[in-house]
Design an enzyme around this catalytic site. Sequence first.
Site, PDB file in Angstrom:
ATOM      1  N   ILE A   5       4.058  -8.897  -2.502  1.00  0.00           N
ATOM      2  CA  ILE A   5       4.547  -8.656  -1.133  1.00  0.00           C
ATOM      3  C   ILE A   5       3.943  -9.774  -0.321  1.00  0.00           C
ATOM      4  O   ILE A   5       2.730  -9.832  -0.110  1.00  0.00           O
ATOM      5  CB  ILE A   5       4.187  -7.249  -0.640  1.00  0.00           C
ATOM      6  CG1 ILE A   5       4.924  -6.205  -1.500  1.00  0.00           C
ATOM      7  CG2 ILE A   5       4.547  -7.086   0.833  1.00  0.00           C
ATOM      8  CD1 ILE A   5       4.589  -4.752  -1.182  1.00  0.00           C
ATOM      9  N   TYR A  59     -10.095   1.895  11.479  1.00  0.00           N
ATOM     10  CA  TYR A  59     -10.902   2.303  12.633  1.00  0.00           C
ATOM     11  C   TYR A  59     -11.625   3.630  12.407  1.00  0.00           C
ATOM     12  O   TYR A  59     -12.837   3.643  12.270  1.00  0.00           O
ATOM     13  CB  TYR A  59     -10.113   2.341  13.954  1.00  0.00           C
ATOM     14  CG  TYR A  59     -11.055   2.501  15.135  1.00  0.00           C
ATOM     15  CD1 TYR A  59     -11.879   1.451  15.513  1.00  0.00           C
ATOM     16  CD2 TYR A  59     -11.164   3.711  15.815  1.00  0.00           C
ATOM     17  CE1 TYR A  59     -12.787   1.603  16.546  1.00  0.00           C
ATOM     18  CE2 TYR A  59     -12.074   3.869  16.842  1.00  0.00           C
ATOM     19  CZ  TYR A  59     -12.884   2.821  17.206  1.00  0.00           C
ATOM     20  OH  TYR A  59     -13.792   2.977  18.216  1.00  0.00           O
ATOM     21  N   ARG A  61      -8.875  -6.116   6.907  1.00  0.00           N
ATOM     22  CA  ARG A  61      -8.338  -5.635   8.184  1.00  0.00           C
ATOM     23  C   ARG A  61      -8.797  -4.217   8.519  1.00  0.00           C
ATOM     24  O   ARG A  61      -8.922  -3.871   9.686  1.00  0.00           O
ATOM     25  CB  ARG A  61      -6.804  -5.666   8.160  1.00  0.00           C
ATOM     26  CG  ARG A  61      -6.237  -7.060   8.316  1.00  0.00           C
ATOM     27  CD  ARG A  61      -4.719  -6.988   8.439  1.00  0.00           C
ATOM     28  NE  ARG A  61      -4.131  -8.324   8.508  1.00  0.00           N
ATOM     29  CZ  ARG A  61      -3.781  -8.936   9.625  1.00  0.00           C
ATOM     30  NH1 ARG A  61      -3.964  -8.360  10.794  1.00  0.00           N
ATOM     31  NH2 ARG A  61      -3.240 -10.136   9.591  1.00  0.00           N
ATOM     32  N   LYS A  89      -0.153  -2.186  -3.098  1.00  0.00           N
ATOM     33  CA  LYS A  89      -0.168  -3.575  -2.641  1.00  0.00           C
ATOM     34  C   LYS A  89      -1.643  -3.925  -2.499  1.00  0.00           C
ATOM     35  O   LYS A  89      -2.317  -3.435  -1.595  1.00  0.00           O
ATOM     36  CB  LYS A  89       0.561  -3.715  -1.301  1.00  0.00           C
ATOM     37  CG  LYS A  89       0.498  -5.121  -0.725  1.00  0.00           C
ATOM     38  CD  LYS A  89       1.074  -5.203   0.674  1.00  0.00           C
ATOM     39  CE  LYS A  89       0.900  -6.623   1.227  1.00  0.00           C
ATOM     40  NZ  LYS A  89       1.294  -6.729   2.646  1.00  0.00           N
ATOM     41  N   TYR A 113      -1.519   0.580   0.359  1.00  0.00           N
ATOM     42  CA  TYR A 113      -1.810  -0.807   0.729  1.00  0.00           C
ATOM     43  C   TYR A 113      -3.299  -0.937   1.013  1.00  0.00           C
ATOM     44  O   TYR A 113      -3.814  -0.315   1.936  1.00  0.00           O
ATOM     45  CB  TYR A 113      -0.956  -1.174   1.946  1.00  0.00           C
ATOM     46  CG  TYR A 113      -1.174  -2.541   2.548  1.00  0.00           C
ATOM     47  CD1 TYR A 113      -1.743  -3.588   1.835  1.00  0.00           C
ATOM     48  CD2 TYR A 113      -0.776  -2.791   3.865  1.00  0.00           C
ATOM     49  CE1 TYR A 113      -1.929  -4.835   2.407  1.00  0.00           C
ATOM     50  CE2 TYR A 113      -0.947  -4.034   4.443  1.00  0.00           C
ATOM     51  CZ  TYR A 113      -1.534  -5.047   3.713  1.00  0.00           C
ATOM     52  OH  TYR A 113      -1.709  -6.286   4.283  1.00  0.00           O
ATOM     53  N   THR A 143       2.072  -5.592   8.365  1.00  0.00           N
ATOM     54  CA  THR A 143       1.131  -6.366   9.170  1.00  0.00           C
ATOM     55  C   THR A 143       1.806  -7.615   9.725  1.00  0.00           C
ATOM     56  O   THR A 143       1.667  -7.940  10.906  1.00  0.00           O
ATOM     57  CB  THR A 143      -0.075  -6.800   8.308  1.00  0.00           C
ATOM     58  OG1 THR A 143      -0.594  -5.651   7.644  1.00  0.00           O
ATOM     59  CG2 THR A 143      -1.150  -7.441   9.142  1.00  0.00           C
TER      60      THR A 143
END
Length: 297
Positions: free
Chosen positions: A209, A113, A144, A167, A139, A50
């Site tokens: 991370i 999405y 997001r 993550k 992740y 990202t």
Amino acid sequence: MGNKKRIFTGAGTAIITPFDKNGEIDYERYYELIEFQIKNNIDAIVVCGTTGEASTLTDDEHRKMIAVTVEKVNGRVKVIAGAGSNDTAYAVELSKHAEQAGADGILHVTPYYNKTTQKGLVKHFCAIADSVNTPIIVYNVPARTNLNILSATYKELSKHPNIVATKEAGGNMGEIIKIRQLCGDDLDIYSGNDQDNVPILSIGGIGVISVLSNLLPQETHDMCALYFAGKVKESADLQIKYMDLIDVLFCETSPIPVKTAMQLMNLDSGELRLPLCEMEEKNKNLLIDVMKKHVLI
């Protein structure tokens, strides 16, 4: 961790991608940033995440960034390649490329999405993990993707021999403790939010991370190394010391603030790609104030 392959412990930098004035990737500048990270004792480089604005990289750019990172790092630290997509077939394709390029691990975000169900998540990640031998980090960043991996789903994923870690950027410590309880040593946990670094280490997390480590690789490495050395107070003191900086690095969509901060520190981070744009003046002034407090500028 059972029979699974651990990718790295400590601090991995979710490294930015520098773009020049024409919007092209500035590879020479990128190589300098890699050297800065390694010189300051970072434990891993996470490319095309990202923070690296992977969502606006072309397919060719994405593949080249992974390849040149592996080449330039040259085994000095671990390289984790972001290869996530909301298209499972494309995620498989990118993963195969990352493996061929020599990445030590592959990072896969939850499908965004189009989302999916929890059952679909298991199928998605397992299809990817079946396609390569390189270990996979899933992740979870619901802020997001609008999709959260539930602890029971993690339990299913942890049964796959090639899904080795998560993550976790869900921000819910109760849930993360539940993941640890259900998965035990079958799934390593990395903090995906700098504000949660030491709390996650305290429940058996093996590293972070980090966005912060773009600016402070040594200090982020130390936060983990001190914890692992049993110096819990010293580790927590670093977390507390830099909490205001961590907060301001997320006062606008990342990586807008961290790229701005790097410019202020003369760590030339280049331009942002639309739809990301320069910081609001009031937020930039807030960032400058916090950086001055920490004598970073």
